[in-house]
Design a protein around this motif. Structure first.
Motif, mmCIF file in Angstrom:
data_model
loop_
_atom_site.group_PDB
_atom_site.id
_atom_site.type_symbol
_atom_site.label_atom_id
_atom_site.label_comp_id
_atom_site.label_asym_id
_atom_site.label_seq_id
_atom_site.Cartn_x
_atom_site.Cartn_y
_atom_site.Cartn_z
ATOM 1 N N GLY A 1 0.814 -1.207 0.000
ATOM 2 C CA GLY A 1 0.000 0.000 0.000
ATOM 3 C C GLY A 1 0.849 1.258 0.000
ATOM 4 O O GLY A 1 0.541 2.233 -0.695
ATOM 5 N N LEU A 2 1.926 1.250 0.775
ATOM 6 C CA LEU A 2 2.839 2.402 0.787
ATOM 7 C C LEU A 2 3.458 2.620 -0.585
ATOM 8 O O LEU A 2 3.637 3.763 -1.038
ATOM 9 N N ALA A 3 3.781 1.529 -1.272
ATOM 10 C CA ALA A 3 4.424 1.639 -2.585
ATOM 11 C C ALA A 3 3.488 2.212 -3.636
ATOM 12 O O ALA A 3 3.921 2.943 -4.536
ATOM 13 N N PHE A 4 2.169 1.907 -3.519
ATOM 14 C CA PHE A 4 1.220 2.342 -4.543
ATOM 15 C C PHE A 4 0.423 3.574 -4.142
ATOM 16 O O PHE A 4 -0.418 4.041 -4.911
ATOM 17 N N GLY A 5 0.667 4.103 -2.940
ATOM 18 C CA GLY A 5 -0.092 5.261 -2.488
ATOM 19 C C GLY A 5 0.550 6.573 -2.878
ATOM 20 O O GLY A 5 1.521 6.627 -3.651
ATOM 21 N N GLU A 6 -0.007 7.642 -2.340
ATOM 22 C CA GLU A 6 0.510 8.980 -2.625
ATOM 23 C C GLU A 6 1.932 9.112 -2.084
ATOM 24 O O GLU A 6 2.194 8.829 -0.924
ATOM 25 N N GLY A 7 2.845 9.500 -2.935
ATOM 26 C CA GLY A 7 4.246 9.598 -2.553
ATOM 27 C C GLY A 7 4.999 8.302 -2.726
ATOM 28 O O GLY A 7 6.201 8.242 -2.448
ATOM 29 N N GLY A 8 4.320 7.237 -3.196
ATOM 30 C CA GLY A 8 4.966 5.944 -3.389
ATOM 31 C C GLY A 8 5.601 5.839 -4.763
ATOM 32 O O GLY A 8 5.714 6.812 -5.515
ATOM 33 N N GLY B 1 -4.669 5.414 -9.561
ATOM 34 C CA GLY B 1 -5.608 6.464 -9.919
ATOM 35 C C GLY B 1 -7.022 5.947 -9.990
ATOM 36 O O GLY B 1 -7.848 6.171 -9.118
ATOM 37 N N ALA B 2 -7.328 5.180 -11.029
ATOM 38 C CA ALA B 2 -8.704 4.787 -11.317
ATOM 39 C C ALA B 2 -9.304 3.860 -10.270
ATOM 40 O O ALA B 2 -10.502 3.917 -9.998
ATOM 41 N N SER B 3 -8.502 2.990 -9.661
ATOM 42 C CA SER B 3 -9.067 1.935 -8.813
ATOM 43 C C SER B 3 -9.131 2.301 -7.337
ATOM 44 O O SER B 3 -9.582 1.490 -6.537
ATOM 45 N N GLU B 4 -8.735 3.511 -6.965
ATOM 46 C CA GLU B 4 -8.658 3.833 -5.544
ATOM 47 C C GLU B 4 -10.030 3.804 -4.873
ATOM 48 O O GLU B 4 -10.178 3.307 -3.760
ATOM 49 N N PHE C 1 -7.907 -4.249 2.489
ATOM 50 C CA PHE C 1 -7.968 -3.224 3.528
ATOM 51 C C PHE C 1 -6.574 -2.757 3.940
ATOM 52 O O PHE C 1 -6.322 -1.555 4.086
ATOM 53 N N PHE C 2 -5.655 -3.696 4.141
ATOM 54 C CA PHE C 2 -4.303 -3.310 4.536
ATOM 55 C C PHE C 2 -3.633 -2.483 3.445
ATOM 56 O O PHE C 2 -2.916 -1.520 3.728
ATOM 57 N N VAL C 3 -3.866 -2.842 2.201
ATOM 58 C CA VAL C 3 -3.331 -2.058 1.089
ATOM 59 C C VAL C 3 -3.926 -0.657 1.110
ATOM 60 O O VAL C 3 -3.227 0.344 0.935
ATOM 61 N N PHE C 4 -5.243 -0.575 1.330
ATOM 62 C CA PHE C 4 -5.919 0.722 1.346
ATOM 63 C C PHE C 4 -5.353 1.613 2.444
ATOM 64 O O PHE C 4 -5.146 2.815 2.248
#
Length: 401
Positions: A39-46, A51-54, A273-276
């Motif tokens: 989740g950290l890798a694919f989130g904001e600043g990762g 984009g589309a699937s958030e 959920f953990f990814v989110f």
């Protein structure tokens, strides 16, 4: 085009989670830290922001929390809960005092205010039932004499969640004293009503839900759970509490069948959920809170060991079993993140999410190690202390004998 991008992104997430889960299983680790890191890798600043699937991931994460609490409720009958509460409530009180107070004190020392203190108290208090159950199975300790003590502490924590979550929900929503008291009264009333109904009419409820067709059973249980969770949320009570109460109300063959059918769904959406949660944590915000998180992790690891040791001693367990009990309770995981997630969604203290992420990452890795090595290490240190202690000379009689 938008739907194609959504499918590609979400499919990549699920595939990645599957590969991470296989990697963790190969080394007999909990996959939770890897999911958080993803989740950290694919989130904001990762490395590669989504984009589309958030928004889709957000809905999946909410279902994940609901299923986690439903499955937790399915583990116990109302009778089990009442019996555990009567027999082991002193251990629950000690557990809360030893492990919630350090989190609250840390938040106040960091200047985050009383609401963040209540949230962080819950983050440091609740052990990870999922990680602990897996570790006990891996170590072959499910049949050990101290295991019922461990389970009793976990059950009492789960019971406390039914009271604690509505309080946190009201606080993070900014509800006043009157509104917050009303929310808590509704939650306690609902919990009491469900427990009473489950004890008196549990068989009738289970018979109504029961079906020999797995498809129908899955649809009825899942639909009922999400419906009750939605009604609970509409009443300003946590949706997770609603799902937990539905799980308690079901028992017998229905609970066993629902558990088998819903386990894969729970694992899927819990991973989402953990990814989110990781998606909403900027990796750059973790280094500033790493030292406080590490200090808090070490302190609360020690307090959990002390909690388990005290509870096991009260139950008449041998010293080795006492140390095993304490070491097994150290891991924090899914529910610590659920609690922190409530505060993050409400915009409470920006540093709370990163600190909770770092804290859980540390203890979900440390927990299996303490479960395995606390007892042999304590035994070794005790033996060394006994051998190096100065011997008291025996009294000598008048005849020199």
């Amino acid at each position: 085009m938008h739907s194609a991008v959504l499918l590609i992104e979400f499919g990549s997430i699920i595939l990645g989670l599957g590969l991470l889960g296989r990697f963790a299983a190969r080394f007999r680790l909990s996959p939770i830290p890897l999911y958080l890191l993803a989740g950290l890798a694919f989130g904001e600043g990762g490395l590669l922001p989504l984009g589309a699937s958030e928004e889709f991931v957000s809905i999946g994460a909410e279902i994940g929390v609901i299923l986690l609490l439903l499955m937790l409720g399915l583990e116990y009958t109302a009778g089990d809960l009442v019996t555990n509460l009567k027999a082991h409530y002193p251990a629950g009180l000690v557990d809360g005092a030893f492990n919630a107070l350090p989190g609250a004190a840390a938040a106040l020392l960091l200047g985050w205010g009383p609401v963040a203190a209540v949230v962080l108290a819950g983050v440091t208090w609740i052990s990870s039932s999922g990680v602990i159950a897996k570790v006990l199975g891996d170590l072959g300790r499910v049949g050990n004499r101290e295991t019922p003590v461990i389970l009793s502490v976990l059950v009492l924590e789960d019971l406390a969640m039914a009271v604690y979550l509505p309080i946190v929900t009201a606080l993070v929503a900014g509800a006043g004293l009157l509104a917050g008291s009303l929310t808590l009264a509704i939650a306690l009333g609902a919990a009491g009503l469900v427990l009473f109904t489950a004890v008196r009419y549990g068989r009738l409820i289970s018979r109504f839900v029961s079906s020999d067709d797995p498809e129908k059973l899955l649809l009825v249980v899942l639909g009922l759970t999400i419906l009750v969770a939605g009604v609970a949320q509409q009443l300003q009570v946590s949706a997770a509490v609603g799902a937990f109460l539905v799980g308690i109300a079901l028992s017998g063959e229905v609970a066993e069948g629902a558990h088998t059918l819903l386990s894969p769904l729970r694992d899927l959406f819990a991973a989402v959920f953990f990814v989110f949660f990781g998606l909403h944590t900027d990796p750059a915000s973790i280094p500033p809170v790493l030292l406080p998180a590490l200090a808090l992790a070490l302190v609360t690891a020690a307090t959990k060991i002390a909690t388990g040791y005290w509870a096991a001693r009260r139950a008449g367990i041998s010293p080795k079993g006492r140390w095993r009990t304490g070491g097994a309770l150290v891991a924090r995981g899914e529910f610590s993140i659920v609690i922190a997630g409530l505060a993050v969604s409400a915009g409470i203290e920006p540093s709370l999410g990163p600190l909770a992420t770092a804290y859980v990452l540390i203890l979900v890795i440390l927990g299996p190690l303490t479960a395995r090595y606390t007892e042999p290490l304590a035994t070794k240190l005790t033996t060394r202390a006994n051998t190096t202690a100065p011997r008291v000379p025996e009294p000598v009689g008048r005849d020199g004998v």
